[in-house]
Design a protein around this motif. Structure first.
Motif, PDB file in Angstrom:
ATOM      1  N   ALA A  14       0.829  -1.211   0.000  1.00  0.00           N
ATOM      2  CA  ALA A  14       0.000   0.000   0.000  1.00  0.00           C
ATOM      3  C   ALA A  14       0.858   1.253   0.000  1.00  0.00           C
ATOM      4  O   ALA A  14       0.601   2.192  -0.767  1.00  0.00           O
ATOM      5  CB  ALA A  14      -0.948  -0.014   1.198  1.00  0.00           C
ATOM      6  N   VAL A  15       1.872   1.298   0.846  1.00  0.00           N
ATOM      7  CA  VAL A  15       2.730   2.493   0.917  1.00  0.00           C
ATOM      8  C   VAL A  15       3.454   2.708  -0.408  1.00  0.00           C
ATOM      9  O   VAL A  15       3.459   3.814  -0.953  1.00  0.00           O
ATOM     10  CB  VAL A  15       3.723   2.387   2.093  1.00  0.00           C
ATOM     11  N   LEU A  16       4.062   1.655  -0.933  1.00  0.00           N
ATOM     12  CA  LEU A  16       4.770   1.765  -2.214  1.00  0.00           C
ATOM     13  C   LEU A  16       3.833   2.242  -3.312  1.00  0.00           C
ATOM     14  O   LEU A  16       4.128   3.198  -4.040  1.00  0.00           O
ATOM     15  CB  LEU A  16       5.392   0.412  -2.585  1.00  0.00           C
ATOM     16  N   ALA A  17       2.678   1.593  -3.429  1.00  0.00           N
ATOM     17  CA  ALA A  17       1.752   1.903  -4.517  1.00  0.00           C
ATOM     18  C   ALA A  17       1.168   3.304  -4.404  1.00  0.00           C
ATOM     19  O   ALA A  17       1.139   4.052  -5.383  1.00  0.00           O
ATOM     20  CB  ALA A  17       0.629   0.870  -4.553  1.00  0.00           C
ATOM     21  N   ILE A  18       0.713   3.681  -3.233  1.00  0.00           N
ATOM     22  CA  ILE A  18       0.079   4.990  -3.065  1.00  0.00           C
ATOM     23  C   ILE A  18       1.072   6.117  -3.309  1.00  0.00           C
ATOM     24  O   ILE A  18       0.758   7.088  -4.016  1.00  0.00           O
ATOM     25  CB  ILE A  18      -0.580   5.100  -1.676  1.00  0.00           C
ATOM     26  N   LEU A  19       2.280   5.992  -2.768  1.00  0.00           N
ATOM     27  CA  LEU A  19       3.268   7.054  -2.980  1.00  0.00           C
ATOM     28  C   LEU A  19       3.681   7.158  -4.446  1.00  0.00           C
ATOM     29  O   LEU A  19       3.881   8.260  -4.959  1.00  0.00           O
ATOM     30  CB  LEU A  19       4.480   6.838  -2.079  1.00  0.00           C
ATOM     31  N   LEU A  20       3.782   6.034  -5.134  1.00  0.00           N
ATOM     32  CA  LEU A  20       4.105   6.078  -6.568  1.00  0.00           C
ATOM     33  C   LEU A  20       2.960   6.658  -7.389  1.00  0.00           C
ATOM     34  O   LEU A  20       3.187   7.354  -8.384  1.00  0.00           O
ATOM     35  CB  LEU A  20       4.439   4.680  -7.082  1.00  0.00           C
ATOM     36  N   LEU A  21       1.733   6.371  -6.972  1.00  0.00           N
ATOM     37  CA  LEU A  21       0.575   6.886  -7.711  1.00  0.00           C
ATOM     38  C   LEU A  21       0.539   8.410  -7.722  1.00  0.00           C
ATOM     39  O   LEU A  21       0.074   9.009  -8.694  1.00  0.00           O
ATOM     40  CB  LEU A  21      -0.721   6.319  -7.142  1.00  0.00           C
ATOM     41  N   PHE A  22       1.026   9.052  -6.676  1.00  0.00           N
ATOM     42  CA  PHE A  22       1.098  10.520  -6.696  1.00  0.00           C
ATOM     43  C   PHE A  22       1.942  11.000  -7.870  1.00  0.00           C
ATOM     44  O   PHE A  22       1.592  11.962  -8.553  1.00  0.00           O
ATOM     45  CB  PHE A  22       1.678  11.069  -5.385  1.00  0.00           C
ATOM     46  N   HIS A  23       3.057  10.310  -8.131  1.00  0.00           N
ATOM     47  CA  HIS A  23       3.907  10.671  -9.266  1.00  0.00           C
ATOM     48  C   HIS A  23       3.193  10.401 -10.584  1.00  0.00           C
ATOM     49  O   HIS A  23       3.281  11.193 -11.524  1.00  0.00           O
ATOM     50  CB  HIS A  23       5.224   9.892  -9.210  1.00  0.00           C
ATOM     51  N   GLY A  24       2.478   9.288 -10.644  1.00  0.00           N
ATOM     52  CA  GLY A  24       1.740   8.955 -11.856  1.00  0.00           C
ATOM     53  C   GLY A  24       0.626   9.934 -12.152  1.00  0.00           C
ATOM     54  O   GLY A  24       0.448  10.364 -13.298  1.00  0.00           O
TER      55      GLY A  24
END
Length: 134
Positions: A14-24
């Protein structure tokens, strides 16, 4: 397996995905012209820049829900290596203003993605504990 292992995998995903999604999302709204420009400057086709959407939107969503988690995490890891090589090579051996490695964020994304690729999604995922590629 310990009772908290699957909860730990969920938290890491969850942490990895959510933080990366901000960049996306930032690239979805602001475009990727700077990436395609860099690629063209290196003599590479601009269309390769669209791969950033796979690495920062599609793969994180798959990681978040726990579907094809291991391959999605490998896509994120590859995306991070490309980002390090394209944008951050001048910072490899530098420290930030607060004394940490200048690329600690990118390093954590890369390390987190590799950890998810090795660990899999776990029980709390759409793929389930026995799901293929999870």
């Amino acid at each position: 397996m310990h009772s908290t292992d699957d909860a730990g995998k969920l938290l890491l995903r969850a942490v990895l995905a959510i933080l990366l999604l901000f960049h996306g999302v930032s690239k979805l709204s602001g475009g990727i012209g700077f990436i395609t420009g860099m690629l063209q400057g290196l003599g590479l086709p601009a269309f390769l820049g669209y791969g950033v959407y796979v690495g920062e939107v599609v793969a994180p969503l798959l990681i978040l829900v726990g579907l094809y988690t291991r391959p999605a995490a490998l896509v994120v890891a590859i995306n991070m290596v490309v980002a390090l090589l394209l944008v951050h090579t001048g910072q490899f051996f530098t420290l930030g203003d607060t004394g940490g490695w200048a690329l600690e964020l990118q390093g954590m994304y890369l390390g987190g993605a590799l950890a998810v690729a090795l660990l899999g999604a776990g029980r709390y995922s759409l793929g389930g504990i026995n799901g293929r590629f999870n």
